[in-house]
Design a protein around this motif. Structure first.
Motif, PDB file in Angstrom:
ATOM      1  N   GLY A  67       0.886  -1.085  -0.114  1.00  0.00           N
ATOM      2  CA  GLY A  67      -0.029   0.014  -0.053  1.00  0.00           C
ATOM      3  C   GLY A  67       0.721   1.139   0.021  1.00  0.00           C
ATOM      4  O   GLY A  67       0.677   2.240  -0.708  1.00  0.00           O
ATOM      5  N   TYR A  71       0.980   4.019  -3.148  1.00  0.00           N
ATOM      6  CA  TYR A  71       0.785   5.425  -2.859  1.00  0.00           C
ATOM      7  C   TYR A  71       1.981   6.124  -3.330  1.00  0.00           C
ATOM      8  O   TYR A  71       1.815   7.314  -3.620  1.00  0.00           O
ATOM      9  N   TYR A  74       1.755   6.343  -7.023  1.00  0.00           N
ATOM     10  CA  TYR A  74       0.994   7.266  -7.451  1.00  0.00           C
ATOM     11  C   TYR A  74       1.131   8.683  -7.237  1.00  0.00           C
ATOM     12  O   TYR A  74       1.126   9.588  -8.202  1.00  0.00           O
ATOM     13  N   GLN A  75       1.714   9.112  -6.160  1.00  0.00           N
ATOM     14  CA  GLN A  75       2.529  10.390  -5.829  1.00  0.00           C
ATOM     15  C   GLN A  75       3.320  10.814  -6.840  1.00  0.00           C
ATOM     16  O   GLN A  75       3.496  11.845  -7.496  1.00  0.00           O
TER      17      GLN A  75
END
Length: 90
Positions: A67, A71, A74-75
């Motif tokens: 996770g 993340y 994604y950032q």
């Protein structure tokens, strides 16, 4: 009649004493074997519990790490991290 039954009871009690000694020896060996078997079962249950705990924690930590990694990716795609801004400015 009293002497013969007394002698018979005497020999019967000697046989019962010998049987009691053999039963005590047998029960001592049985106790040792049961103790070894119970200790082996205890070790197996301990290893099973320890491995189960480690495997469950591995999956939980792996899920958390996946996770966080997702993340961060994604950032990075969105260009909102400090590292991605530094790379774009150069």
């Amino acid at each position: 009649m009293g002497i013969t039954s007394g002698v018979g009871h005497f020999f019967q009690s000697i046989i019962e004493v010998i049987q009691g000694i053999f039963a005590a020896i047998f029960n001592a060996f049985a106790l040792v074997l049961h103790t070894i078997a119970d200790a082996g079962k205890g070790v197996v249950h301990f290893v099973e519990g320890t491995l189960g705990f480690a495997i469950h924690n591995f999956f939980i930590l792996g899920t958390i790490a996946a996770g966080i990694l997702g993340y961060l990716y994604y950032q990075q795609r969105q260009g909102s991290t400090t590292a991605s801004r530094t790379l774009k400015n150069k």
